[in-house]
Scaffold this active site. Structure first.
Site, PDB file in Angstrom:
ATOM      1  N   ASP A  15      -2.182  -2.185  11.252  1.00 48.08           N
ATOM      2  CA  ASP A  15      -3.273  -1.641  11.476  1.00 48.08           C
ATOM      3  C   ASP A  15      -4.403  -2.466  12.305  1.00 48.08           C
ATOM      4  OD1 ASP A  15      -1.957   0.839  11.036  1.00 48.08           O
ATOM      5  OD2 ASP A  15      -3.080   1.142   8.870  1.00 48.08           O
ATOM      6  N   SER A 176       2.495   2.775   0.079  1.00 47.87           N
ATOM      7  CA  SER A 176       1.363   2.231   0.482  1.00 47.87           C
ATOM      8  C   SER A 176       0.660   1.427  -0.511  1.00 47.87           C
ATOM      9  CB  SER A 176       0.387   3.265   1.154  1.00 47.87           C
ATOM     10  OG  SER A 176      -0.648   2.927   1.216  1.00 47.87           O
TER      11      SER A 176
HETATM   12  N1  ARG Z   1      -6.890   6.746  -4.960  1.00 49.07           N
HETATM   13  C1  ARG Z   1      -7.392   5.253  -5.029  1.00 49.07           C
HETATM   14  C2  ARG Z   1      -8.802   5.276  -4.640  1.00 49.07           C
HETATM   15  O1  ARG Z   1      -9.315   6.040  -3.992  1.00 49.07           O
HETATM   16  C3  ARG Z   1      -6.669   4.381  -4.021  1.00 49.07           C
HETATM   17  C4  ARG Z   1      -6.629   4.250  -2.753  1.00 49.07           C
HETATM   18  C5  ARG Z   1      -5.824   3.311  -1.720  1.00 49.07           C
HETATM   19  N2  ARG Z   1      -4.317   3.337  -2.216  1.00 49.07           N
HETATM   20  C6  ARG Z   1      -3.462   3.027  -1.666  1.00 49.07           C
HETATM   21  N3  ARG Z   1      -2.415   3.201  -2.155  1.00 49.07           N
HETATM   22  N4  ARG Z   1      -3.308   2.572  -0.339  1.00 49.07           N
HETATM   23  O2  ARG Z   1      -9.472   4.478  -5.175  1.00 49.07           O
END
Ligand code: ARG
Length: 408
Positions: A15, A176
């Site tokens: 990205d 991810s």
């Molecule tokens: N939900 C978590 C937060 O908002 C992680 C966000 C990123 N997570 C990821 N697997 N890319 O802090």
């Protein structure tokens, strides 16, 4: 000469690599990439060359681990900040530091635009953008992922190949992943179905508790004013403490979380987290507060913990309300000093000992032996007054109800 100067938050992944080229093209701009090392395991070596080969004129790669732990993570730990009671917020705590880094470099470089690679449905765009708006209100923020023409990873790869952007087409992870030294967040793939248990390959740094050693392991942690300073009696730098506890905890399957979470943008997501050091340190720190804070302060602190967690999660690190609540937190931590021993065993963290020169636990008051110094008779007068309003109310209501049922 390029007209604009843009500072880009850069990881070197697909990205942000495509983003550097795309921005340069669209904005007739000079691109400066910025990468903060918060202890992520992804490769930082060769990143500068890669950024330049992609079209950046300059590339900053900064080791921020010590600053991250000292000025960000320890604050959240002192505050007892766990979002929705569980998530220690590795990503949420890292973003304000990265936002500040971007702003510092943009100001130093005379750039009036900052670009990031967050998507339109996540929390991280909120944390980046509110942070940048607060620290540098005149900087323009660009978020190409929300607006550009690419609809899939494949389209980005095509663009990269067409423009000779160096990308490593990795063996596609089904997940991810966002990580730093305070913890790892794992999303996507089969995890998007909340009825499905996380497959073992989703976890990166923790053993399956079922396969963890049959012998538990005890670890002692020393705190000074709410901050961890030593592990097993050995004084260590902040980063070393977190690394040591991640290793020990990970071995024992400590720090796995599987949660449904309320995002800022209104959707619920399913996240899997690994954060062994965070779980051990929050458990130990809270225990020390139970020993050293009086009842009313401890109760107020519980409410503040929840508020601080929400502020951090919602991207409001740089705010008057956050600073004000942290002033309360810091006041409470003045005597949160001492040692907590935990036992790690097959995914569990169990406190087995706590000690402090400020301990408010008084054995002579607590004991049920003949050494008891508690004044039992004083409890009589205390209860006569403590129960008085309830007794008064019941007397009135029972008499009135009896009267009412007679007259009906
Ligand atoms: N939900 C978590 C937060 O908002 C992680 C966000 C990123 N997570 C990821 N697997 N890319 O802090």
């Amino acid at each position: 000469m390029a007209k604009n100067k843009i500072v880009v938050a850069y990881s070197g992944g697909l990205d942000t690599s495509v983003m550097v080229h795309w921005l340069k093209d669209k904005y007739d701009a000079e691109l400066i990439t910025v990468t903060g090392n918060l202890g992520q395991t992804s490769e930082l070596e060769g990143l500068e060359e890669k950024a330049k080969a992609t079209g950046a004129s300059k590339s900053y790669i900064l080791d921020l681990q010590e600053e991250f732990i000292r000025d960000y993570v320890w604050k959240a730990l002192k505050a007892g900040a766990l979002y929705e009671n569980v998530y220690p917020m590795a990503c949420a705590i890292g973003r304000p530091l990265l936002a500040k880094l971007m702003v510092d470099i943009a100001l130093a470089e005379g750039a009036d635009m900052i670009a990031h690679g967050c998507t339109g449905k996540g929390n991280d765009q909120v944390r980046f953008e509110v942070g940048i708006q607060t620290l540098s209100p005149n900087t323009k923020i660009l978020a190409p992922l929300r607006t550009w023409e690419f609809k899939s990873r494949e389209q980005e790869i095509d663009y990269a190949q067409k423009h000779n952007i160096p990308i490593k087409i990795k063996k596609d992870s089904p997940y991810s992943i966002d990580e730093n030294i305070w913890g790892i967040a794992i999303e996507c793939g089969v995890l998007e179905d909340p009825t499905v248990a996380p497959p073992e390959d989703a976890y990166l740094i923790t053993a399956n508790p079922k396969n963890a050693p049959d012998e538990g392991e005890t670890v002692s942690i020393d705190f000074e004013k709410g901050i961890p300073v030593a592990v097993n009696g050995v004084k260590m730098a902040a980063v070393e403490i977190v690394k040591a506890l991640n290793a020990i905890g990970g071995r024992h399957g400590v720090g796995r979380m599987d949660v449904i979470e309320n995002r800022v943008v209104g959707i619920k997501s399913r996240e899997v987290y690994e954060a062994p050091a965070a779980v051990i340190l929050h458990t130990a720190h809270t225990e020390l507060e139970k020993l050293t804070l009086d009842k009313l302060t401890y109760r107020a602190k519980q409410d503040v913990s929840n508020q601080v967690a929400n502020l951090i999660y919602d991207g409001l690190w740089f705010s008057l309300i956050f600073d004000s609540l942290m002033a309360f937190v810091d006041k409470t931590q003045e005597r949160v000093s001492g040692t907590v021993v935990v036992e790690l065993y097959k995914g569990n963290t169990r406190v087995i000992s706590r000690d402090s020169i400020y301990s408010l636990y008084n054995k002579e008051l607590a004991t049920y032996t003949e050494d008891d110094s508690f004044d039992h008779k004083a409890a009589e007068g205390f209860l006569a007054l403590y129960g008085l309003p309830f007794k008064t109310m019941s007397k009135v209501q029972q008499a009135a109800d009896a009267h009412a049922s007679v007259t009906v």
